[in-house]
Design an enzyme around this catalytic site. Structure first.
Site, PDB file in Angstrom:
ATOM      1  N   SER A 190       1.145  10.770  -9.211  1.00 26.05           N
ATOM      2  CA  SER A 190       0.291   9.639  -8.850  1.00 26.05           C
ATOM      3  C   SER A 190      -1.135  10.088  -8.533  1.00 26.05           C
ATOM      4  O   SER A 190      -2.042   9.271  -8.444  1.00 26.05           O
ATOM      5  CB  SER A 190       0.890   8.804  -7.723  1.00 26.05           C
ATOM      6  OG  SER A 190       0.822   9.517  -6.536  1.00 26.05           O
ATOM      7  N   ALA A 223       1.408  10.740   1.701  1.00 27.02           N
ATOM      8  CA  ALA A 223       2.377  11.760   1.288  1.00 27.02           C
ATOM      9  C   ALA A 223       2.885  11.502  -0.139  1.00 27.02           C
ATOM     10  O   ALA A 223       3.036  10.353  -0.525  1.00 27.02           O
ATOM     11  CB  ALA A 223       3.573  11.747   2.255  1.00 27.02           C
ATOM     12  N   PRO A 224       3.104  12.578  -0.899  1.00 22.44           N
ATOM     13  CA  PRO A 224       2.963  14.003  -0.573  1.00 22.44           C
ATOM     14  C   PRO A 224       1.534  14.542  -0.731  1.00 22.44           C
ATOM     15  O   PRO A 224       1.317  15.721  -0.505  1.00 22.44           O
ATOM     16  CB  PRO A 224       3.897  14.681  -1.583  1.00 22.44           C
ATOM     17  CG  PRO A 224       3.880  13.769  -2.776  1.00 22.44           C
ATOM     18  CD  PRO A 224       3.711  12.376  -2.239  1.00 22.44           C
ATOM     19  N   GLY A 225       0.563  13.700  -1.126  1.00 21.47           N
ATOM     20  CA  GLY A 225      -0.817  14.182  -1.050  1.00 21.47           C
ATOM     21  C   GLY A 225      -1.613  14.182  -2.349  1.00 21.47           C
ATOM     22  O   GLY A 225      -2.689  14.767  -2.402  1.00 21.47           O
ATOM     23  N   GLY A 226      -1.101  13.512  -3.369  1.00 25.43           N
ATOM     24  CA  GLY A 226      -1.803  13.502  -4.666  1.00 25.43           C
ATOM     25  C   GLY A 226      -3.193  12.867  -4.593  1.00 25.43           C
ATOM     26  O   GLY A 226      -4.147  13.386  -5.181  1.00 25.43           O
ATOM     27  N   ASP A 242       0.389   9.487   7.150  1.00 25.68           N
ATOM     28  CA  ASP A 242       1.732   9.203   6.621  1.00 25.68           C
ATOM     29  C   ASP A 242       2.740   9.847   7.550  1.00 25.68           C
ATOM     30  O   ASP A 242       2.491  10.956   8.058  1.00 25.68           O
ATOM     31  CB  ASP A 242       1.877   9.779   5.199  1.00 25.68           C
ATOM     32  CG  ASP A 242       2.963   9.058   4.391  1.00 25.68           C
ATOM     33  OD1 ASP A 242       4.122   8.997   4.869  1.00 25.68           O
ATOM     34  OD2 ASP A 242       2.652   8.561   3.307  1.00 25.68           O
ATOM     35  N   ASP A 262       1.188   5.040  11.606  1.00 25.41           N
ATOM     36  CA  ASP A 262       1.355   3.862  10.752  1.00 25.41           C
ATOM     37  C   ASP A 262      -0.014   3.484  10.167  1.00 25.41           C
ATOM     38  O   ASP A 262      -0.975   3.267  10.919  1.00 25.41           O
ATOM     39  CB  ASP A 262       1.903   2.717  11.621  1.00 25.41           C
ATOM     40  CG  ASP A 262       2.115   1.445  10.806  1.00 25.41           C
ATOM     41  OD1 ASP A 262       1.666   1.386   9.638  1.00 25.41           O
ATOM     42  OD2 ASP A 262       2.724   0.496  11.344  1.00 25.41           O
ATOM     43  N   ASP A 278      -2.355   3.810  -0.808  1.00 25.16           N
ATOM     44  CA  ASP A 278      -1.303   3.712  -1.833  1.00 25.16           C
ATOM     45  C   ASP A 278       0.036   3.401  -1.162  1.00 25.16           C
ATOM     46  O   ASP A 278       1.087   3.841  -1.624  1.00 25.16           O
ATOM     47  CB  ASP A 278      -1.253   5.050  -2.607  1.00 25.16           C
ATOM     48  CG  ASP A 278      -0.403   4.988  -3.865  1.00 25.16           C
ATOM     49  OD1 ASP A 278      -0.172   3.880  -4.379  1.00 25.16           O
ATOM     50  OD2 ASP A 278       0.031   6.063  -4.342  1.00 25.16           O
ATOM     51  N   LYS A 307       1.076  -3.120  -5.301  1.00 23.06           N
ATOM     52  CA  LYS A 307       2.362  -3.067  -6.006  1.00 23.06           C
ATOM     53  C   LYS A 307       2.722  -4.483  -6.434  1.00 23.06           C
ATOM     54  O   LYS A 307       2.628  -5.428  -5.637  1.00 23.06           O
ATOM     55  CB  LYS A 307       3.462  -2.513  -5.089  1.00 23.06           C
ATOM     56  CG  LYS A 307       3.062  -1.265  -4.308  1.00 23.06           C
ATOM     57  CD  LYS A 307       2.907  -0.029  -5.169  1.00 23.06           C
ATOM     58  CE  LYS A 307       2.299   1.115  -4.380  1.00 23.06           C
ATOM     59  NZ  LYS A 307       1.873   2.245  -5.205  1.00 23.06           N
TER      60      LYS A 307
END
Ligand SMILES: C[S@@+](CC[C@H](N)C(=O)[O-])C[C@H]1O[C@@H](n2cnc3c(N)ncnc32)[C@H](O)[C@@H]1O
Length: 357
Positions: A190, A223-226, A242, A262, A278, A307
């Site tokens: 992502s 997370a995971p940090g893209g 996150d 949060d 995201d 989304k």
């Protein structure tokens, strides 16, 4: 070159033809035009026939690229050639292009982005050089700045749709698909969504002003940090918010502070240049959050993902626009909002909100 009733050819991810049709009808109506389209499910493109007799470039001007969300490219069709003879496909296409007086800055050989259409790509690889040579020899190609892009769209090897897009107002990649390099340190695919969003939703001037070392950003749902990595690789310092873990390769940039919190309630200790988001959440909730951050000056600009797992995706996007407009109305400042179903997006779109130049 002015013929009546041009059609638009819209490329999209297979399965999003309904959204393209809803959007084409909406934008045409807004522009004082009318038209209709017929859905071929999962075709990866939509043909939208306009009733109004306007030159091709006027059609494009009234339906500017930056207003579109769901298509990957919007092309104004000017001709179609069927029954291309296998022994000489060059001549009928060349004749059709020359008859219409087309002078193009570049030519792209395209298909839909589907598995069936991919079978055409080896045919196109061997056929394209022949036609390109013929275009060169006969003066179809032009070096004039601003010459349009000529699109040749093949549904099969026997027929071609011929269309144009303005050089400076269309997606800048064949088939509307950017080929991006995956960063070595990227922990998730992502990451390419944000890389693509920078390129396709922002102008060069906006990128230069806002993606440079020393600026401050936060990434909600990092997370995971893209996404965080894309910012850090450009020298920005990032708060990565996150409860999940951030990959070591991202933390090792030395520019990232991971905060377990949060994303809906965390507040930055000072004003930020960027907030990206995201988080997997209801789009209306994300739109309200972004609107609040930007309107209150907590961040200057934002890129965020919405989304769209629901059926009526176009309606949901319009709803999010209204929520954002409502939140920004009292700021008294002009904002730009650009949204797009990126190549790297799946059941989602990505948007940029920032100050108008
Ligand atoms: C699609 S992933 C983000 C992927 C990330 N952009 C990347 O490139 O690696 C969504 C993330 O949002 C996080 N998330 C969802 N709701 C959240 C919330 N309310 N606060 C903080 N993070 C949240 C999840 O833990 C998940 O890690």
């Amino acid at each position: 070159m002015s013929t009546s009733g041009h059609a638009l050819l819209l490329y999209c991810r297979a399965g999003f033809e309904n959204e393209c049709l809803a959007e084409a009808s909406h934008l045409a109506h807004q522009a004082g035009l009318s038209g209709h389209g017929r859905i071929q499910p999962d075709a990866g493109f939509l043909r939208f026939q306009l009733q109004d007799a306007l030159p091709w470039d006027e059609v494009a001007r009234r339906l500017p690229w930056q207003d579109w969300v769901f298509p990957r490219q919007r092309i104004v069709l000017v001709a179609r050639v069927d029954h291309l003879p296998a022994e000489d496909r060059v001549k009928p296409i060349l004749d059709a292009v020359k008859q219409r007086g087309i002078k193009a800055g570049r030519v792209w050989f395209e298909t839909a982005d589907t598995n069936e259409a991919k079978e055409l790509s080896s045919f196109l690889r061997s056929f394209a050089p022949h036609l390109e040579r013929a275009f060169d020899k006969t003066g179809v190609m032009s070096k004039k700045p601003g010459a349009p892009t000529l699109h040749l769209f093949f549904e099969d090897s026997g027929s071609v749709e011929i269309g144009l897009s303005p050089a400076d107002d269309a997606a800048d990649w064949p088939m509307g698909i950017p080929r991006l390099r995956m960063p070595r340190a990227a922990p998730s695919r992502s990451t390419l969504k944000l890389a693509e969003a920078f390129l396709s939703l922002m102008t060069e001037r906006e990128r230069e002003a806002s993606l440079r070392p020393g600026l401050r950003a936060c990434d909600l749902g990092a997370a995971p940090g893209g996404w965080t990595l894309q910012l850090a690789e450009r020298g920005l310092r990032v708060y990565a918010i996150d409860n999940g873990p951030i990959a070591d390769s991202v933390l090792e940039t030395g520019l990232v502070e991971h905060i377990r919190a949060d994303g809906f309630t965390w507040r930055p200790p000072h004003k930020l240049d960027w907030m990206v988001c995201d988080m997997v959440e209801q789009p209306a909730r994300v739109a309200a959050l972004i609107g609040d951050w930007v309107a209150s000056g907590r961040c200057r600009r934002s890129i965020f993902n919405l989304k769209l797992p629901m059926k009526k995706r176009f309606d949901e996007v319009q709803r999010c626009r209204e929520i954002l407009a409502g939140r920004l109305a009292d700021t008294g400042q002009p904002w730009v909002l650009r949204m797009r179903h990126l190549y790297h997006d799946r059941e989602e779109i990505t948007a940029y909100l920032g100050p108008a130049a």
